[in-house]
Design an enzyme around this catalytic site. Sequence first.
Site, PDB file in Angstrom:
ATOM      1  N   GLU A 319       2.247  10.791  17.404  1.00 34.79           N
ATOM      2  CA  GLU A 319       2.289  10.757  18.867  1.00 34.79           C
ATOM      3  C   GLU A 319       1.078  10.020  19.431  1.00 34.79           C
ATOM      4  OE1 GLU A 319       2.542  13.918  22.607  1.00 34.79           O
ATOM      5  OE2 GLU A 319       1.544  14.470  20.742  1.00 34.79           O
ATOM      6  N   LYS A 412      -0.261  -4.099  -3.831  1.00 39.43           N
ATOM      7  CA  LYS A 412      -0.211  -2.967  -4.751  1.00 39.43           C
ATOM      8  C   LYS A 412       1.170  -2.789  -5.371  1.00 39.43           C
ATOM      9  CE  LYS A 412      -4.020  -0.498  -2.541  1.00 39.43           C
ATOM     10  NZ  LYS A 412      -4.439  -1.661  -1.726  1.00 39.43           N
ATOM     11  N   LYS A 424       6.502   0.932  -2.968  1.00 38.71           N
ATOM     12  CA  LYS A 424       6.641  -0.296  -2.176  1.00 38.71           C
ATOM     13  C   LYS A 424       7.392  -1.363  -2.975  1.00 38.71           C
ATOM     14  CE  LYS A 424       5.201  -1.189   1.381  1.00 38.71           C
ATOM     15  NZ  LYS A 424       5.834  -1.086   2.726  1.00 38.71           N
ATOM     16  N   VAL A 461     -11.663   0.138   3.581  1.00 39.25           N
ATOM     17  CA  VAL A 461     -13.055   0.348   3.195  1.00 39.25           C
ATOM     18  C   VAL A 461     -14.034  -0.003   4.322  1.00 39.25           C
ATOM     19  CG1 VAL A 461     -13.378  -1.949   2.205  1.00 39.25           C
ATOM     20  CG2 VAL A 461     -14.680  -0.034   1.293  1.00 39.25           C
TER      21      VAL A 461
END
Length: 633
Positions: A319, A412, A424, A461
Amino acid sequence: MTLQRSQIRIAVNFALDGLLAALAVIGACWLADPAHPMPSPAVLPLAGSAAIWLVGVPFGLARQHWRFTALPDAIAVGASAVFAALLLVLLLVGVGARLPSASFPPLLMITLGLALLAPRVLYRMARSRREVLSDDAETALLLGDGEGAELFLAALSRESHQRYRVIGVLAGSARETGRRIHNVPILGEVSGLAAALDRLAEAGQMPAVLVVASRELVGPALREIMDEAERRGIRAARAPRPTTLSPTTPGEPETALRPIAIEDLLNRPQVALDREGMARMIQGRCVLVTGAGGSIGSELARQVAGFGPARLILLDSSEFALWRIDLELSEQVPGLARAAVIADVRDRARIEALCAEWRPDLVFHAAALKHVPIVEANPLEGIATNALGTRNVADAARAAGAGLMVLISTDKAVNPSSVMGASKRLAEIYAQGLDVAARRQAGMRIVTVRFGNVLGSTGSVVPLFRRQLARGGPLTVTHPDMRRYFMTVREAVSLVLQAAVVGRSDAALPVAQGGIFVLDMGEPVKIVDLARQMIRLAGLRPDLDIPIRFTGLRPGEKLFEELFHGAERPIETGFPGLLMAAPRVADAALVGRAFDELAALIQRGEAAAALAALARLVPEFGAQPLAAAGPTG
């Protein structure tokens, strides 16, 4: 009191302009006819005062701040002098008075202009001489284009106590060498920084700070500047943006320098983009962005909004994230029709109902769980969101008549060592299968775009290092050899849009069936080098002021991320910034049945069986040791 003082100053300026105009009329009469220097008629000087008062009102002469007299003010003075002289000459002719000589009109214009402008310039010069350097003023060398340097120097000259003494400018071109900006010499070009610093050191004028005054100095050029500054032990900082030379906090000088952002160091020159093609793809259409509150999704929403869609649907399960991007768009593009929808891509019925209601023409699917350790600890949630969620969105969009879907993937997914990467890759496989089928049956096309880390994204990072720096360190790095690809979020999203334009067109692509677009990420960056650079940008010394601590690889992490599988090779597309990969393609029906099996295992909470099924579907992940998982994931 302040308003009253301002009105008094305006009244004084008004009176002074009238007095100066009267003296200018007397001077013009003397120059025009030295034998009869007194004005005739005698009221002529008073008429000159009246003329400059009358003409000066629309030009705002009395409201000028003499201390800040600049070119626009000089132009206003000159125009006022010309019009006042013409008005006075017409008055003399109208009453039948004799002009002192034929040269009187131009002489009157000149004397009026000089009389009004000279005191203003002299006052500014006198005030400038009164401005003194602060006791702790630093010597500075400006780097960059003339406009940025000029604006910074102009702002510096307005300060009563200047914190920087600029000893020279390095411009973008050698053609400027030898010239001056605000009486500051241009010593050479930016590319000759090392030689210029050598010369200044020999003269005993080594600057304490390098001020980057050009927004064009980013990427490799900026890194060279930072390296040279570090070798010399001097500081580097950015001048304020030319359009925002103003204090960021009360009492702060408008020339207060800004830290150089890590994004600027890693940024690269913008490639040429087909913005007309993007406009044709988006303008007048209904566009759905999933994960619209995330770093990629929100930037997609911003850039899509700029191309004038008929409606923009923002979908997210958070939200707060959804409210934030919806509020931003309401302020930046108030006329855009949009809808903010709270939904979870794992909820198949909800996604189907939304697509049936809004019937999007174009779908950008950015919703995903992407934090490797968290997905590793919650594997069922990761598979349900990243893989099954992609199927839900793709199937619902296709059923609602969408023409194109863009899947945001990740590096990745290449030789995945984590559940996040494998999930993925499974999403990529499903999208590839649907796209291959669509090419044969004229259905919804799916463009898959794979890229690495984006700077500043949630959980990345860079924000972590910033938080650790604010606490005084240490900065934590998992391994000294860890490397990652980085790209700014704006550049990544621009190239995603470019890939969508290319993928939906009939352009001859090097991979005809199931190809995946891969963004050209440049060279990978060592994370420990990134940490050291961020410490230096904060004006601190790595390992001395701020320590760096190595914590060890986390579950599912790799030292090196890859953009291509071992058997793949980067394939040129002919479009700058875009490469292609050609991973294997599975039959859409077979993949669909495997997804049904996965959904059932997730529904029953059988994490070990779900991971085993994932390993069968993504063999590269199957070659990795599977993490232990409890029955509930």
